[in-house]
Design an enzyme around this catalytic site. Structure first.
Site, mmCIF file in Angstrom:
data_model
loop_
_atom_site.group_PDB
_atom_site.id
_atom_site.type_symbol
_atom_site.label_atom_id
_atom_site.label_comp_id
_atom_site.label_asym_id
_atom_site.label_seq_id
_atom_site.Cartn_x
_atom_site.Cartn_y
_atom_site.Cartn_z
ATOM 1 N N PHE A 133 0.855 -1.196 0.000
ATOM 2 C CA PHE A 133 0.000 0.000 0.000
ATOM 3 C C PHE A 133 0.883 1.234 0.000
ATOM 4 O O PHE A 133 1.757 1.375 0.858
ATOM 5 C CB PHE A 133 -0.920 0.024 1.223
ATOM 6 N N ASP A 218 9.137 2.605 1.618
ATOM 7 C CA ASP A 218 7.970 3.332 2.127
ATOM 8 C C ASP A 218 7.847 3.010 3.607
ATOM 9 O O ASP A 218 7.391 1.930 3.988
ATOM 10 C CB ASP A 218 6.715 2.912 1.355
ATOM 11 N N LYS A 247 2.782 9.490 8.487
ATOM 12 C CA LYS A 247 1.960 9.204 9.673
ATOM 13 C C LYS A 247 2.501 9.707 11.025
ATOM 14 O O LYS A 247 2.091 10.739 11.514
ATOM 15 C CB LYS A 247 1.677 7.710 9.744
HETATM 16 C C1 LIG Z 1 -0.877 5.375 5.237
HETATM 17 C C2 LIG Z 1 0.121 4.945 4.237
HETATM 18 C C3 LIG Z 1 0.297 5.637 3.034
HETATM 19 C C4 LIG Z 1 -0.587 6.799 2.634
HETATM 20 O O1 LIG Z 1 -0.475 7.875 3.503
HETATM 21 P P1 LIG Z 1 -1.612 9.019 3.489
HETATM 22 O O2 LIG Z 1 -1.097 10.021 4.463
HETATM 23 O O3 LIG Z 1 -2.889 8.364 3.886
HETATM 24 O O4 LIG Z 1 -1.678 9.558 2.114
HETATM 25 C C5 LIG Z 1 1.294 5.220 2.162
HETATM 26 N N1 LIG Z 1 2.090 4.170 2.479
HETATM 27 C C6 LIG Z 1 1.955 3.488 3.621
HETATM 28 C C7 LIG Z 1 2.876 2.357 3.922
HETATM 29 C C8 LIG Z 1 0.957 3.835 4.535
HETATM 30 O O5 LIG Z 1 0.804 3.140 5.658
#
Ligand SMILES: *Cc1c(COP(=O)(O)O)cnc(C)c1O
Length: 397
Positions: A133, A218, A247
């Site tokens: 994700f 990421d 986050k």
């Molecule tokens: C939450 C998340 C995103 C997206 O972040 P947003 O602030 O919701 O756009 C991307 N990558 C990972 C691994 C995430 O947990």
């Protein structure tokens, strides 16, 4: 009309209607619009690193919003510089920073870096992970390996090839000298807090080195102390080429960051990328308060230690419905044998605990890094009651 009814009438239905409105909070305690107090074991999805209304965060944000809330990128501001310098002091190699407003935007920056690198060096495709994700904007979505949220918005103009997460052989087969970048989460968050086999990141690093491919980690969910280290990749001693954060970084204020290491820090030329709000001094001051508080209060060690206690406490229940606990630090998934996560989430809430059924069979926990053993004990008591409610000894109600 109830808040729920007004929400449903006013908003697009993309989230459904959440079960509860929150009004205020202190530490791990939040007050709902229903007048009840809850123990927050999800922390706004791994965001509220310091818990709610932490004095350092309140002070930093209040002082900054009173001084100047926004400068745009036509002018610089000292909080953004302090934050960038702080981030650079926490990673293991020289890098440069871009500040954005969210996780998906941090990944858009990484993706544009990868595309530019690819165009410069004749590398037309990108590799990403099945079930990974990376966000909801079209660029980040094109990297996201979940058909359910991706396919209806495709096809995408970027050639992204997906491989099974954790399979180093599959990665090796997919990554050639025509690959611009590999995007991977050190542990897949939205997929259910799923870690790869030990050594996978090291293997990914070697594969990328051998082919000249960018390794993009990421760490939007896994960084800023969540696993007991500043960054999850530090557990394996791997240095990425590009790193994305969001986050937990702002402790509740919106911010994202993309770091590019070594020479890759200069891939963008002037004018290649930008953001009106990126680097805004209020979010930067918040993030700086988060990082300095984690350091000052020893919250990395706390996350590691209390996280182990949390796993041990859940395992000690030895409940037959629980298949196991995944995750490291204060980032867990309670995995059930059956697809009862939504019922368990609701039963926990009835007992005054907030958690998140992120998969049909897994409940995610991501409490603030300030969580104590006493908080874990309170959680475990609620979990015991919730499991009994979901799985009554004499059979299902
Ligand atoms: C939450 C998340 C995103 C997206 O972040 P947003 O602030 O919701 O756009 C991307 N990558 C990972 C691994 C995430 O947990």
């Amino acid at each position: 009309m109830s808040l729920q009814q007004r929400y449903e009438a006013a908003f697009m239905p993309n989230y459904g209607v959440p079960p509860l409105a929150l009004i205020s909070g202190t530490g791990l305690r939040v007050t709902g619009a229903d007048g009840r107090s809850y123990l927050d074991f999800i922390g706004g999805i791994a965001v509220s690193s310091l818990g709610h209304a932490h004095p350092a965060l309140v002070e930093a944000v209040s002082a900054q919003v009173a001084a100047i809330a926004h400068t745009s990128n036509l002018f610089l501001n000292e909080p953004e510089i302090l934050l960038a310098e702080k981030l650079l002091s926490l990673v293991d190699a020289p890098a440069r920073v871009f500040l954005a407003n969210s996780g998906t935007e941090a990944n858009e920056c990484a993706l544009k870096l990868a595309i530019k690198y690819g165009k410069t060096h004749g590398r037309p495709y990108i590799v990403a992970m099945e079930n990974g994700f990376h966000g909801r904007t079209l660029g980040a979505l094109s990297l996201t390996g979940k058909a359910a949220i991706r396919d209806q918005f495709g096809p995408f103009p970027i050639d992204v090839r997906f491989v099974p997460f954790g399979d180093a052989d599959a990665l090796k087969a997919a990554v050639t000298s025509e690959c611009a970048a590999v995007f991977v989460e050190p542990t897949q968050g939205e997929a259910g807090v799923v870690s790869p086999p030990a050594g996978y990141l090291t293997a990914a690093r070697e594969i990328c080195d051998a082919t000249g491919t960018l390794l993009v980690l990421d760490e939007i969910q896994s960084a800023i102390g969540r696993t007991g280290a500043w960054f999850a990749h530090q557990h394996e001693g791997v240095v990425p080429d590009v790193l994305t954060l969001a986050k937990g970084l702002g402790g509740g204020l919106p911010i994202g960051a993309c770091l590019a290491f070594g020479e890759h820090g200069a891939i963008f030329a002037k004018g290649d990328h930008g953001s009106t709000f990126g680097g805004n001094p209020v979010s930067a001051a918040a993030a700086l308060a988060v990082l300095t508080t984690i350091e000052k209060d020893g919250l990395l060690a706390n996350a590691a230690e209390v996280g182990e206690y949390l796993t041990a406490s859940i395992e000690a229940l030895a409940h037959p419905a629980v298949a196991g606990v995944r995750g490291r630090g204060l980032w867990k998934a309670i995995v059930l044998h059956a697809e009862d996560a939504a019922a368990l989430e609701a039963a926990l809430r009835e007992r005054g605990v907030l958690a998140n059924a992120l998969r049909p069979d897994a409940v995610r926990l991501a409490p603030p890094l300030v969580t104590t053993r006493d908080d874990v004990d309170a959680f475990t008591t609620a979990l015991t009651g919730a499991l009994t409610a979901c799985y009554p000894p004499g059979g299902r109600p």
